[in-house]
Design a protein around this motif. Sequence first.
Motif, short mmCIF file in Angstrom:
data_model
loop_
_atom_site.label_atom_id
_atom_site.label_comp_id
_atom_site.label_asym_id
_atom_site.label_seq_id
_atom_site.Cartn_x
_atom_site.Cartn_y
_atom_site.Cartn_z
N GLY A 118 0.80 -1.22 0.00
CA GLY A 118 0.00 0.00 0.00
C GLY A 118 0.83 1.27 0.00
N LEU A 119 2.00 1.23 0.64
CA LEU A 119 2.88 2.40 0.70
C LEU A 119 4.31 1.92 0.84
CD1 LEU A 119 3.47 5.47 1.06
CD2 LEU A 119 3.01 5.17 3.50
N ALA A 120 5.22 2.54 0.08
CA ALA A 120 6.64 2.28 0.22
C ALA A 120 7.39 3.56 -0.11
CB ALA A 120 7.09 1.14 -0.71
N VAL A 121 8.57 3.71 0.49
CA VAL A 121 9.38 4.92 0.32
C VAL A 121 10.76 4.53 -0.16
CG1 VAL A 121 10.37 6.95 1.45
CG2 VAL A 121 8.12 6.09 2.18
N ASN A 122 11.21 5.16 -1.24
CA ASN A 122 12.60 5.05 -1.66
C ASN A 122 13.33 6.31 -1.20
OD1 ASN A 122 15.01 4.39 -2.93
ND2 ASN A 122 14.36 5.11 -4.95
N LEU A 123 14.37 6.15 -0.40
CA LEU A 123 15.12 7.30 0.09
C LEU A 123 16.08 7.83 -0.98
CD1 LEU A 123 15.98 6.32 3.78
CD2 LEU A 123 14.01 7.58 2.89
N GLY A 124 15.64 7.87 -2.20
CA GLY A 124 16.42 8.36 -3.33
C GLY A 124 15.51 8.42 -4.54
N ARG A 263 2.25 18.63 3.26
CA ARG A 263 2.08 18.30 1.84
C ARG A 263 2.20 16.80 1.61
NH1 ARG A 263 7.05 19.12 -2.17
NH2 ARG A 263 7.67 17.39 -0.80
N ASP A 264 3.24 16.19 2.17
CA ASP A 264 3.46 14.76 1.95
C ASP A 264 2.36 13.93 2.58
OD1 ASP A 264 5.72 15.64 0.68
OD2 ASP A 264 7.15 14.76 2.07
N THR A 269 -2.18 10.46 2.10
CA THR A 269 -3.48 10.17 2.72
C THR A 269 -4.60 10.17 1.69
OG1 THR A 269 -2.73 11.12 4.82
CG2 THR A 269 -5.11 10.91 4.50
N GLU A 270 -4.61 11.14 0.78
CA GLU A 270 -5.66 11.18 -0.24
C GLU A 270 -5.64 9.91 -1.09
OE1 GLU A 270 -8.14 13.17 -0.89
OE2 GLU A 270 -7.73 14.81 0.50
N ALA A 271 -4.46 9.45 -1.44
CA ALA A 271 -4.38 8.23 -2.24
C ALA A 271 -4.77 7.00 -1.42
CB ALA A 271 -2.97 8.06 -2.80
N GLU A 299 9.06 10.53 8.88
CA GLU A 299 8.63 10.23 10.25
C GLU A 299 7.11 10.39 10.40
OE1 GLU A 299 9.30 11.66 14.89
OE2 GLU A 299 10.47 12.61 13.29
N ALA A 300 6.57 11.46 9.84
CA ALA A 300 5.13 11.69 9.94
C ALA A 300 4.36 10.58 9.21
CB ALA A 300 4.78 13.05 9.35
N LEU A 301 4.87 10.15 8.06
CA LEU A 301 4.20 9.07 7.32
C LEU A 301 4.27 7.75 8.08
CD1 LEU A 301 5.47 9.87 3.71
CD2 LEU A 301 3.14 10.15 4.57
#
Length: 308
Positions: A118-124, A263-264, A269-271, A299-301
């Motif tokens: 559902g959610l993933a983050v690439n730090l680049g 913003r992030d 959240t909308e998605a 951190e917030a995410l």
Amino acid sequence: MVPIVYHPRYNITAFGLERLHPFDGRKYGRIRDALIQRGLRRPNDFIRPAPARRYELAKVHTPDYLGSLWSSNVLAGILEVPAVRRLPWWLIDWRILGPMRLAAGGTIEACRLALEHGLAVNLGGGFHHAAADRGGGFCVYADIPIAARLLHDEGRLRTVLVVDLDAHQGNGVASIFRGWIWARILDVYEHNLFPLHKEPEDYPLPVPPGMTGSDYLEVVHAALPHVLDEVRPDLVVYNAGSDPFDGDPLTRLKLSANDLVDRDLLVVTEARDRGIPVAMVLSGGYSALSWKIHADAVEALLTRFDRA
């Protein structure tokens, strides 16, 4: 937990030459270290990607362009560091192109993980100025279109939406997507910044310099739900550049660090409220505080979306 993709070799160093460009090539490690220091992740929690392979790059980039990357002169222009012309190619590949291929592989991995979790983050990643036949603006490989093309060809997604909130237009992504009826881009950018020539886009939202955070967030909040509901994508790739920050030396938008966190959270959240997976990549940001802005946003995410 939300998967976070990172490799120590994301960090770009070239014996001090990296300081000739305002982009902080070491910020990725600083973000990772901050997440550990804040108790949000342990060192072994980060997912290490494989570098993007030649056949994956060739899904989007032309053979002539990939061949041109053997030229130090070509790379000096793309990276906007003339001194690169004096370096041997093997050193450029080791210190600069290798890390960029790893970051592109990280975007591919983050997109795959987003579809699963559902959610993933690439730090680049987020090299949104790279087109099929050219690079520019410190962007060599078009990581977002490469990831989208691979997943589309595998039948993993039918439609993709890029939400690009870097302060510069994502001209490379837009030029590639123009031939793909299944790919769309919503792009909020400062209208008089690089690139001089703006590419046609599905949902362009140029904004004036000096825009404050509240006004900027209102623009995003007014547009994003409509676009998500109209496109109904199988995946959102969120290009979360930190350069709308008030202290960024290359832009003139006036968002605070807290505005960028909001913003992030708003985009993700909308998605996610619509059940749409999100892969987040970091893109541009030239302030000395870029790493901290991203760390605060991640951190917030994690605080909102981790389900440990």
